[in-house]
Design a protein around this motif. Structure first.
Motif, PDB file in Angstrom:
ATOM      1  N   ASN A 316      45.848  97.486  54.703  1.00  0.00           N
ATOM      2  CA  ASN A 316      46.081  98.297  53.505  1.00  0.00           C
ATOM      3  C   ASN A 316      44.804  98.801  52.860  1.00  0.00           C
ATOM      4  O   ASN A 316      44.687  99.983  52.558  1.00  0.00           O
ATOM      5  N   ASP A 317      43.836  97.896  52.625  1.00  0.00           N
ATOM      6  CA  ASP A 317      42.618  98.368  51.953  1.00  0.00           C
ATOM      7  C   ASP A 317      41.345  97.768  52.539  1.00  0.00           C
ATOM      8  O   ASP A 317      40.286  97.845  51.918  1.00  0.00           O
ATOM      9  N   HIS A 318      41.458  97.207  53.736  1.00  0.00           N
ATOM     10  CA  HIS A 318      40.274  96.714  54.470  1.00  0.00           C
ATOM     11  C   HIS A 318      39.409  95.803  53.593  1.00  0.00           C
ATOM     12  O   HIS A 318      38.186  95.858  53.641  1.00  0.00           O
ATOM     13  N   SER A 319      40.062  94.987  52.808  1.00  0.00           N
ATOM     14  CA  SER A 319      39.377  93.990  51.983  1.00  0.00           C
ATOM     15  C   SER A 319      40.206  92.715  52.040  1.00  0.00           C
ATOM     16  O   SER A 319      41.425  92.770  52.245  1.00  0.00           O
ATOM     17  N   ALA A 320      39.539  91.589  51.832  1.00  0.00           N
ATOM     18  CA  ALA A 320      40.175  90.301  52.105  1.00  0.00           C
ATOM     19  C   ALA A 320      41.388  90.026  51.217  1.00  0.00           C
ATOM     20  O   ALA A 320      41.523  90.579  50.120  1.00  0.00           O
ATOM     21  N   LEU A 321      42.257  89.189  51.731  1.00  0.00           N
ATOM     22  CA  LEU A 321      43.386  88.643  50.974  1.00  0.00           C
ATOM     23  C   LEU A 321      43.046  87.190  50.699  1.00  0.00           C
ATOM     24  O   LEU A 321      42.938  86.399  51.634  1.00  0.00           O
ATOM     25  N   ILE A 322      42.864  86.851  49.427  1.00  0.00           N
ATOM     26  CA  ILE A 322      42.408  85.497  49.106  1.00  0.00           C
ATOM     27  C   ILE A 322      43.228  84.938  47.942  1.00  0.00           C
ATOM     28  O   ILE A 322      43.429  85.619  46.932  1.00  0.00           O
ATOM     29  N   GLY A 323      43.666  83.692  48.112  1.00  0.00           N
ATOM     30  CA  GLY A 323      44.355  83.022  47.004  1.00  0.00           C
ATOM     31  C   GLY A 323      45.530  82.207  47.482  1.00  0.00           C
ATOM     32  O   GLY A 323      45.781  82.080  48.683  1.00  0.00           O
ATOM     33  N   GLU A 324      46.261  81.650  46.508  1.00  0.00           N
ATOM     34  CA  GLU A 324      47.447  80.860  46.826  1.00  0.00           C
ATOM     35  C   GLU A 324      48.601  81.819  47.108  1.00  0.00           C
ATOM     36  O   GLU A 324      48.782  82.803  46.378  1.00  0.00           O
ATOM     37  N   HIS A 325      49.376  81.507  48.148  1.00  0.00           N
ATOM     38  CA  HIS A 325      50.488  82.393  48.484  1.00  0.00           C
ATOM     39  C   HIS A 325      51.587  82.227  47.431  1.00  0.00           C
ATOM     40  O   HIS A 325      52.013  81.105  47.159  1.00  0.00           O
ATOM     41  N   PRO A 326      52.072  83.335  46.837  1.00  0.00           N
ATOM     42  CA  PRO A 326      53.052  83.201  45.741  1.00  0.00           C
ATOM     43  C   PRO A 326      54.380  82.598  46.199  1.00  0.00           C
ATOM     44  O   PRO A 326      55.150  82.130  45.367  1.00  0.00           O
ATOM     45  N   GLN A 327      54.641  82.593  47.524  1.00  0.00           N
ATOM     46  CA  GLN A 327      55.944  82.060  47.972  1.00  0.00           C
ATOM     47  C   GLN A 327      55.856  80.640  48.520  1.00  0.00           C
ATOM     48  O   GLN A 327      56.857  80.104  48.991  1.00  0.00           O
ATOM     49  N   LEU A 328      54.662  80.037  48.508  1.00  0.00           N
ATOM     50  CA  LEU A 328      54.546  78.668  49.040  1.00  0.00           C
ATOM     51  C   LEU A 328      53.413  77.953  48.307  1.00  0.00           C
ATOM     52  O   LEU A 328      52.231  78.180  48.597  1.00  0.00           O
ATOM     53  N   LYS A 329      53.789  77.094  47.399  1.00  0.00           N
ATOM     54  CA  LYS A 329      52.762  76.402  46.597  1.00  0.00           C
ATOM     55  C   LYS A 329      51.851  75.578  47.480  1.00  0.00           C
ATOM     56  O   LYS A 329      52.283  74.938  48.439  1.00  0.00           O
ATOM     57  N   GLY A 330      50.587  75.584  47.187  1.00  0.00           N
ATOM     58  CA  GLY A 330      49.626  74.793  47.947  1.00  0.00           C
ATOM     59  C   GLY A 330      49.133  75.472  49.216  1.00  0.00           C
ATOM     60  O   GLY A 330      48.220  74.969  49.873  1.00  0.00           O
ATOM     61  N   TYR A 331      49.735  76.617  49.568  1.00  0.00           N
ATOM     62  CA  TYR A 331      49.305  77.336  50.773  1.00  0.00           C
ATOM     63  C   TYR A 331      48.336  78.449  50.351  1.00  0.00           C
ATOM     64  O   TYR A 331      48.727  79.405  49.669  1.00  0.00           O
ATOM     65  N   TYR A 332      47.072  78.285  50.750  1.00  0.00           N
ATOM     66  CA  TYR A 332      46.025  79.266  50.417  1.00  0.00           C
ATOM     67  C   TYR A 332      45.654  80.061  51.656  1.00  0.00           C
ATOM     68  O   TYR A 332      45.718  79.558  52.781  1.00  0.00           O
ATOM     69  N   VAL A 333      45.207  81.279  51.394  1.00  0.00           N
ATOM     70  CA  VAL A 333      44.846  82.188  52.475  1.00  0.00           C
ATOM     71  C   VAL A 333      43.458  82.754  52.181  1.00  0.00           C
ATOM     72  O   VAL A 333      43.144  83.045  51.031  1.00  0.00           O
ATOM     73  N   ALA A 334      42.622  82.851  53.213  1.00  0.00           N
ATOM     74  CA  ALA A 334      41.349  83.601  53.095  1.00  0.00           C
ATOM     75  C   ALA A 334      41.197  84.359  54.407  1.00  0.00           C
ATOM     76  O   ALA A 334      40.555  83.895  55.351  1.00  0.00           O
ATOM     77  N   LEU A 335      41.813  85.521  54.460  1.00  0.00           N
ATOM     78  CA  LEU A 335      41.914  86.315  55.697  1.00  0.00           C
ATOM     79  C   LEU A 335      41.694  87.794  55.388  1.00  0.00           C
ATOM     80  O   LEU A 335      41.679  88.186  54.228  1.00  0.00           O
ATOM     81  N   GLY A 336      41.573  88.585  56.438  1.00  0.00           N
ATOM     82  CA  GLY A 336      41.540  90.040  56.269  1.00  0.00           C
ATOM     83  C   GLY A 336      40.178  90.565  55.856  1.00  0.00           C
ATOM     84  O   GLY A 336      40.077  91.575  55.160  1.00  0.00           O
ATOM     85  N   PHE A 337      39.115  89.923  56.335  1.00  0.00           N
ATOM     86  CA  PHE A 337      37.764  90.308  55.886  1.00  0.00           C
ATOM     87  C   PHE A 337      37.303  91.651  56.436  1.00  0.00           C
ATOM     88  O   PHE A 337      36.305  92.203  55.973  1.00  0.00           O
ATOM     89  N   SER A 338      37.986  92.173  57.433  1.00  0.00           N
ATOM     90  CA  SER A 338      37.815  93.561  57.876  1.00  0.00           C
ATOM     91  C   SER A 338      36.363  93.938  58.169  1.00  0.00           C
ATOM     92  O   SER A 338      35.927  95.046  57.855  1.00  0.00           O
ATOM     93  N   GLY A 339      35.598  92.983  58.709  1.00  0.00           N
ATOM     94  CA  GLY A 339      34.218  93.306  59.109  1.00  0.00           C
ATOM     95  C   GLY A 339      33.179  92.937  58.081  1.00  0.00           C
ATOM     96  O   GLY A 339      32.003  93.240  58.259  1.00  0.00           O
ATOM     97  N   HIS A 340      33.574  92.277  56.958  1.00  0.00           N
ATOM     98  CA  HIS A 340      32.527  91.849  56.025  1.00  0.00           C
ATOM     99  C   HIS A 340      32.581  90.375  55.659  1.00  0.00           C
ATOM    100  O   HIS A 340      32.092  89.982  54.604  1.00  0.00           O
ATOM    101  N   GLY A 341      33.159  89.559  56.517  1.00  0.00           N
ATOM    102  CA  GLY A 341      33.335  88.152  56.155  1.00  0.00           C
ATOM    103  C   GLY A 341      32.057  87.341  56.149  1.00  0.00           C
ATOM    104  O   GLY A 341      31.904  86.423  55.340  1.00  0.00           O
ATOM    105  N   LEU A 342      31.145  87.670  57.036  1.00  0.00           N
ATOM    106  CA  LEU A 342      29.910  86.881  57.082  1.00  0.00           C
ATOM    107  C   LEU A 342      29.145  87.035  55.765  1.00  0.00           C
ATOM    108  O   LEU A 342      28.694  86.060  55.168  1.00  0.00           O
ATOM    109  N   GLN A 343      29.031  88.283  55.318  1.00  0.00           N
ATOM    110  CA  GLN A 343      28.238  88.503  54.109  1.00  0.00           C
ATOM    111  C   GLN A 343      28.940  87.979  52.857  1.00  0.00           C
ATOM    112  O   GLN A 343      28.297  87.755  51.847  1.00  0.00           O
ATOM    113  N   HIS A 344      30.263  87.775  52.923  1.00  0.00           N
ATOM    114  CA  HIS A 344      30.969  87.298  51.739  1.00  0.00           C
ATOM    115  C   HIS A 344      31.247  85.801  51.763  1.00  0.00           C
ATOM    116  O   HIS A 344      31.800  85.251  50.799  1.00  0.00           O
TER     117      HIS A 344
END
Ligand SMILES: Cc1cc2nc3c(=O)[nH]c(=O)nc-3n(C[C@H](O)[C@H](O)[C@H](O)COP(=O)(O)OP(=O)(O)OC[C@H]3O[C@@H](n4cnc5c(N)ncnc54)[C@H](O)[C@@H]3O)c2cc1C
Length: 386
Positions: A316-344
């Motif tokens: 969608n916007d080539h930027s990461a998706l980060i945070g707790e998933h609203p449909q599953l408590k305790g499930y966190y995501v840090a994905l979708g870095f789209s080529g800038h994950g090392l620097q972030h």
């Protein structure tokens, strides 16, 4: 078989989250599940190692700004200097080259970056030549330049996070996760190859290009796909006058020094796949002509090697998706870095560790990258994708 936090994926993002959580003084047990201790297919060691504050969204600029400060002192913080090791940060700059049609976008990015304290400059063609005397600039009208961005060694960064997190008590489990499990709206744990189950009230998905497939095992698909990207290293016939900033041609071809050699690549238009195939023919057809035009000294060169790696592209916007998933408590995501994950990675590790430990972001507010924006359709407006 029970941990307080399970992190899936021990690449630079998972390792940074683990390290920062332990460093914050999180009292519980932390385990990282990594399927391959050699990182043969992982994205981190295949990265080009660039770090820039030249983005078009405030959140990506902020992530780079914070991480750059941390990378500048990384060798000391992680005890590398004492061992004679280094992430070899080279602050040779970042330079986007543009033609007339790029001028409005460069001006807009320049204003945003300046407003956030980035020492960016808009350059005329003669000024571009002062920065890189070997460039052909006749067909250019503008450059966007930040003199103290640069590039570093991704593998050393990764290994430092792995080793320091282990020293702080994080357990590294070299097993393949086959499923995430949930119970009554709360994450319950994971299952690994062979069927064994590990429970945890917090599971963090940092599995990079494989992360969306793992999320699907708990019924939560994410708009993140694996995108193959090729990188090449060649020896120029003649040395350049000066060390190159990471330079991005208007065609999308980028290049920088790698010792005396040059590292180059191009974000080609390909379909999502897990292909790690690289091709000399691609270099000859699509990259070499651009290089030879832009830098006459690159007309003669010897291609020495290449490789391919995967971007975990948030479509969608080539930027990461980060945070707790609203449909599953305790499930966190840090994905979708789209080529800038090392620097972030330093900023994301710090912020997500705070979110898990304190229940809120402290150093950097990552809510602009929240998962909910998939349904809110609230995109961060990032267009500077390399
Ligand atoms: C060619 C190329 C150039 C790049 N250049 C840059 C750059 O210049 N600057 C920059 O900032 N970024 C760059 N990137 C992007 C950067 O490399 C990534 O954003 C970053 O490495 C992502 O780290 P990660 O930890 O999320 O993913 P990874 O490093 O891929 O780590 C994910 C880990 O999860 C593990 N895993 C997967 N599935 C499972 C499972 N089921 N069970 C257990 N473990 C699992 C994998 O083995 C892997 O080690 C580049 C990427 C590529 C491919």
């Amino acid at each position: 078989m029970r941990f307080d936090v399970i992190i899936i994926g021990g690449g630079v993002i998972g390792a940074s989250v683990a390290y920062h959580l332990a460093r914050l003084g999180f009292g519980g047990s932390i385990a990282v599940f990594e399927r391959d201790p050699t990182y043969r297919e992982s994205s981190t060691p295949r990265s080009a190692g660039g770090i820039r504050r030249l983005f078009t969204s405030a959140i990506n600029i902020e992530l780079s700004r914070f991480s750059l400060e941390r990378y500048r002192v990384f060798d000391e913080e992680m005890g590398l200097r004492a061992e004679g090791a280094s992430i070899a940060f080279k602050p040779h700059g970042y330079l986007f080259l543009g033609r007339d049609e790029h001028r409005p976008a460069f001006r807009k990015a320049y204003e945003l970056e300046r407003s956030l304290g980035v020492p960016v400059e808009l350059l005329s063609p003669p000024e571009i030549r002062e920065v890189v005397p070997d460039l052909r600039v006749e067909d250019l009208t503008v450059g966007l330049y930040c003199a103290d961005d640069g590039y570093l060694d991704p593998y050393t960064v990764l290994m430092a996070y792995v080793r320091r997190s282990k020293a702080l008590g994080v357990q590294w489990m070299y097993e393949t996760v086959t499923a995430i499990e949930g119970e009554e709206g709360h994450v319950a744990g994971i299952r690994v190859e062979g069927g064994k189950r590990y429970s945890a009230p917090v599971v963090v998905n940092c599995a990079g290009a494989w992360g969306a497939a793992i999320s699907e095992t708990v019924g939560l698909p994410l708009p993140v796909v694996p995108l193959p990207r090729q990188v090449f290293v060649f020896h120029p016939a003649e040395p350049l006058v000066r060390a190159l900033p990471l330079t991005i041609d208007p065609s999308g071809v980028y290049f920088r020094h790698e010792g005396e050699r040059i590292l180059t690549g191009l974000a080609e238009d390909v379909s999502p796949s897990y292909s790690l195939h690289w091709s000399r023919a691609f270099f000859e057809a699509h990259i070499w002509p651009v290089l030879a035009h832009r830098v006459p000294k690159f007309e003669r060169l010897k291609l020495e090697r290449g490789w391919a790696g995967l971007y975990d592209d948030h479509v969608n916007d080539h930027s990461a998706l980060i945070g707790e998933h609203p449909q599953l408590k305790g499930y966190y995501v840090a994905l979708g870095f789209s080529g800038h994950g090392l620097q972030h990675a330093p900023a994301v590790g710090q912020a997500l560790a705070e979110r898990i430990h304190y229940g809120r972001y402290v150093s950097i507010d990552l809510t602009p990258l929240r998962i909910e924006r998939i349904w809110e359709r609230e995109w961060v407006g990032e267009t500077a994708i390399v």
